[in-house]
Design a protein around this motif. Structure first.
Motif, PDB file in Angstrom:
ATOM      1  N   TRP A 135      -3.246   1.627 -10.691  1.00  0.00           N
ATOM      2  CA  TRP A 135      -2.328   0.816 -11.806  1.00  0.00           C
ATOM      3  C   TRP A 135      -2.354   1.540 -13.108  1.00  0.00           C
ATOM      4  N   LYS A 136      -3.543   1.943 -13.521  1.00  0.00           N
ATOM      5  CA  LYS A 136      -3.613   2.627 -14.971  1.00  0.00           C
ATOM      6  C   LYS A 136      -2.758   3.764 -14.820  1.00  0.00           C
ATOM      7  N   HIS A 137      -2.759   4.489 -13.793  1.00  0.00           N
ATOM      8  CA  HIS A 137      -1.835   5.743 -13.674  1.00  0.00           C
ATOM      9  C   HIS A 137      -0.717   5.706 -14.009  1.00  0.00           C
ATOM     10  N   VAL A 138       0.027   4.697 -13.243  1.00  0.00           N
ATOM     11  CA  VAL A 138       1.514   4.367 -13.317  1.00  0.00           C
ATOM     12  C   VAL A 138       2.031   4.055 -14.448  1.00  0.00           C
ATOM     13  N   THR A 139       1.138   2.975 -15.333  1.00  0.00           N
ATOM     14  CA  THR A 139       1.296   2.635 -16.636  1.00  0.00           C
ATOM     15  C   THR A 139       1.226   3.551 -17.654  1.00  0.00           C
TER      16      THR A 139
ATOM     17  N   LEU B   9       0.757  -1.209  -0.187  1.00  0.00           N
ATOM     18  CA  LEU B   9       0.087   0.028   0.014  1.00  0.00           C
ATOM     19  C   LEU B   9       1.043   1.125  -0.136  1.00  0.00           C
ATOM     20  N   ARG B  10       1.823   1.398   0.806  1.00  0.00           N
ATOM     21  CA  ARG B  10       2.797   2.401   0.912  1.00  0.00           C
ATOM     22  C   ARG B  10       3.456   2.961  -0.494  1.00  0.00           C
ATOM     23  N   SER B  11       4.109   1.689  -1.106  1.00  0.00           N
ATOM     24  CA  SER B  11       4.685   1.671  -2.149  1.00  0.00           C
ATOM     25  C   SER B  11       4.072   2.224  -3.259  1.00  0.00           C
ATOM     26  N   CYS B  12       2.805   1.758  -3.418  1.00  0.00           N
ATOM     27  CA  CYS B  12       1.711   2.308  -4.522  1.00  0.00           C
ATOM     28  C   CYS B  12       1.747   3.792  -4.206  1.00  0.00           C
ATOM     29  N   ASP B  13       1.309   4.019  -2.891  1.00  0.00           N
ATOM     30  CA  ASP B  13       0.910   5.605  -2.623  1.00  0.00           C
ATOM     31  C   ASP B  13       2.004   6.518  -2.911  1.00  0.00           C
ATOM     32  N   ALA B  14       3.292   6.005  -2.834  1.00  0.00           N
ATOM     33  CA  ALA B  14       4.589   6.799  -2.907  1.00  0.00           C
ATOM     34  C   ALA B  14       4.525   6.865  -4.309  1.00  0.00           C
ATOM     35  N   ALA B  15       4.324   5.927  -5.367  1.00  0.00           N
ATOM     36  CA  ALA B  15       4.627   6.087  -6.705  1.00  0.00           C
ATOM     37  C   ALA B  15       3.691   6.931  -7.148  1.00  0.00           C
TER      38      ALA B  15
ATOM     39  N   GLY C  50      10.084   1.413 -12.383  1.00  0.00           N
ATOM     40  CA  GLY C  50      10.035   0.012 -13.014  1.00  0.00           C
ATOM     41  C   GLY C  50       9.034  -0.983 -12.365  1.00  0.00           C
ATOM     42  N   GLU C  51       8.781  -0.896 -11.091  1.00  0.00           N
ATOM     43  CA  GLU C  51       8.000  -1.674 -10.589  1.00  0.00           C
ATOM     44  C   GLU C  51       6.632  -1.069 -10.162  1.00  0.00           C
ATOM     45  N   ASN C  52       5.519  -1.974 -10.292  1.00  0.00           N
ATOM     46  CA  ASN C  52       3.965  -1.473 -10.190  1.00  0.00           C
ATOM     47  C   ASN C  52       3.545  -1.990  -9.083  1.00  0.00           C
ATOM     48  N   TYR C  53       3.854  -1.447  -8.016  1.00  0.00           N
ATOM     49  CA  TYR C  53       3.214  -2.071  -6.773  1.00  0.00           C
ATOM     50  C   TYR C  53       1.579  -1.714  -6.593  1.00  0.00           C
ATOM     51  N   CYS C  54       0.988  -0.902  -7.520  1.00  0.00           N
ATOM     52  CA  CYS C  54      -0.424  -0.678  -7.465  1.00  0.00           C
ATOM     53  C   CYS C  54      -1.010  -1.954  -8.026  1.00  0.00           C
ATOM     54  N   MET C  55      -0.298  -2.511  -8.911  1.00  0.00           N
ATOM     55  CA  MET C  55      -1.066  -3.850  -9.677  1.00  0.00           C
ATOM     56  C   MET C  55      -1.060  -4.863  -8.599  1.00  0.00           C
ATOM     57  N   PHE C  56      -0.080  -5.115  -7.965  1.00  0.00           N
ATOM     58  CA  PHE C  56       0.109  -6.044  -6.836  1.00  0.00           C
ATOM     59  C   PHE C  56      -1.145  -5.768  -5.661  1.00  0.00           C
ATOM     60  N   LEU C  57      -1.246  -4.539  -5.604  1.00  0.00           N
ATOM     61  CA  LEU C  57      -2.316  -4.033  -4.632  1.00  0.00           C
ATOM     62  C   LEU C  57      -3.811  -4.133  -4.994  1.00  0.00           C
ATOM     63  N   ALA C  58      -4.141  -4.508  -6.303  1.00  0.00           N
ATOM     64  CA  ALA C  58      -5.209  -4.707  -7.118  1.00  0.00           C
ATOM     65  C   ALA C  58      -6.076  -3.285  -7.082  1.00  0.00           C
ATOM     66  N   ASP C  59      -5.335  -2.175  -7.386  1.00  0.00           N
ATOM     67  CA  ASP C  59      -5.650  -1.007  -7.075  1.00  0.00           C
ATOM     68  C   ASP C  59      -5.882  -0.703  -8.760  1.00  0.00           C
TER      69      ASP C  59
END
Length: 242
Positions: free
Chosen positions: A219-223, A114-120, A206-215
């Motif tokens: 996920w779309k925003h990062v990609t 969660l924190r990694s996704c929010d940081a991204a 390079g990594e997409n933690y939002c994908m692993f978070l199922a958000d």
């Protein structure tokens, strides 16, 4: 008195499996499971919390929706898709696991992811470490100075936002922050083969933690950020290091 239909019971509510099947191509083949156990045999998460992929499919088939939505095993799965490749019926178990994760309240999902996704989401770079563009540029330039002192690599370059480069390269977020020397081997390979490449200043995480978070939206925003930057630079190939 007009004839009216008599409802003997309420319509059956859709099960969790039915809802997932509506979202997956061809229903994810979730009804095709043979319970052969091939998926469990190759799964690195088999046995954790007493679960495995075969049990997940059987629980879904038996309507054990609440148990599925609550089991922490959903977060043990690495989403490697080995189970799908091994399955003779091509059952999309990761697709089911993804929806299991999405059923958790966002604030209750694993704190690290969660924190990694929010940081991204907090920076233009989409770095899971929250690295800003100017900080990334400083690290790259500092490391590059050291590499250019090495024999044979005096002309090596590590460009950022080079317009028209063939390759747009992303980068693991941890390396510029804690292990910057780990960036050098790939730079040297690209230099030796004469590759025309660049980092983007935005969306290089390079990594997409939002994908692993199922958000999905995150996920779309990062990609999309990474894709938009590559297109803006006119690059022909997006080189994903992760």
């Amino acid at each position: 008195m007009a004839d009216e239909p008599i409802l003997i019971k309420k319509p059956k509510e859709k099960s969790f499996k039915d809802m997932v099947m509506e979202q997956l191509p061809e229903g994810g083949n979730l009804n095709a499971c043979l319970t052969c156990g091939t998926c469990a045999a190759g799964c690195p998460a088999t046995g954790l919390h007493g679960m495995d992929p075969r049990k997940v499919i059987r629980m879904a088939a038996l309507g054990m929706d609440e148990e599925l939505k609550k089991t922490p095993w959903a977060w043990m799965c690495s989403m490697c898709t080995r189970c799908v490749h091994a399955c003779p019926m091509n059952v999309n178990i990761p697709g089911l696991v993804y929806q299991m994760r999405a059923s958790w309240p966002r604030e209750e999902r694993p704190r690290g992811i969660l924190r990694s996704c929010d940081a991204a989401l907090s920076v233009e770079t989409c770095s899971a470490m929250g690295t800003r563009p100017d900080d990334f540029e400083f690290v790259v330039e500092d490391v590059l100075e050291g590499v250019q002192t090495q024999p044979g690599f005096e002309d090596l370059q590590a460009p950022i936002d080079k317009q028209g480069a063939h390759f747009c390269l992303n980068q693991n977020s941890r390396e510029p922050n804690t292990e910057p020397e780990e960036m050098i081997p790939l730079w040297k390979i690209l230099h030796i083969v004469g590759a025309d490449w660049t980092y983007p200043s935005k969306g290089w995480g390079g990594e997409n933690y939002c994908m692993f978070l199922a958000d999905d939206e995150a996920w779309k925003h990062v990609t999309k950020t990474a894709l938009d930057q590559a297109e803006e630079l006119g690059c022909k190939v997006f080189l994903n290091t992760e």
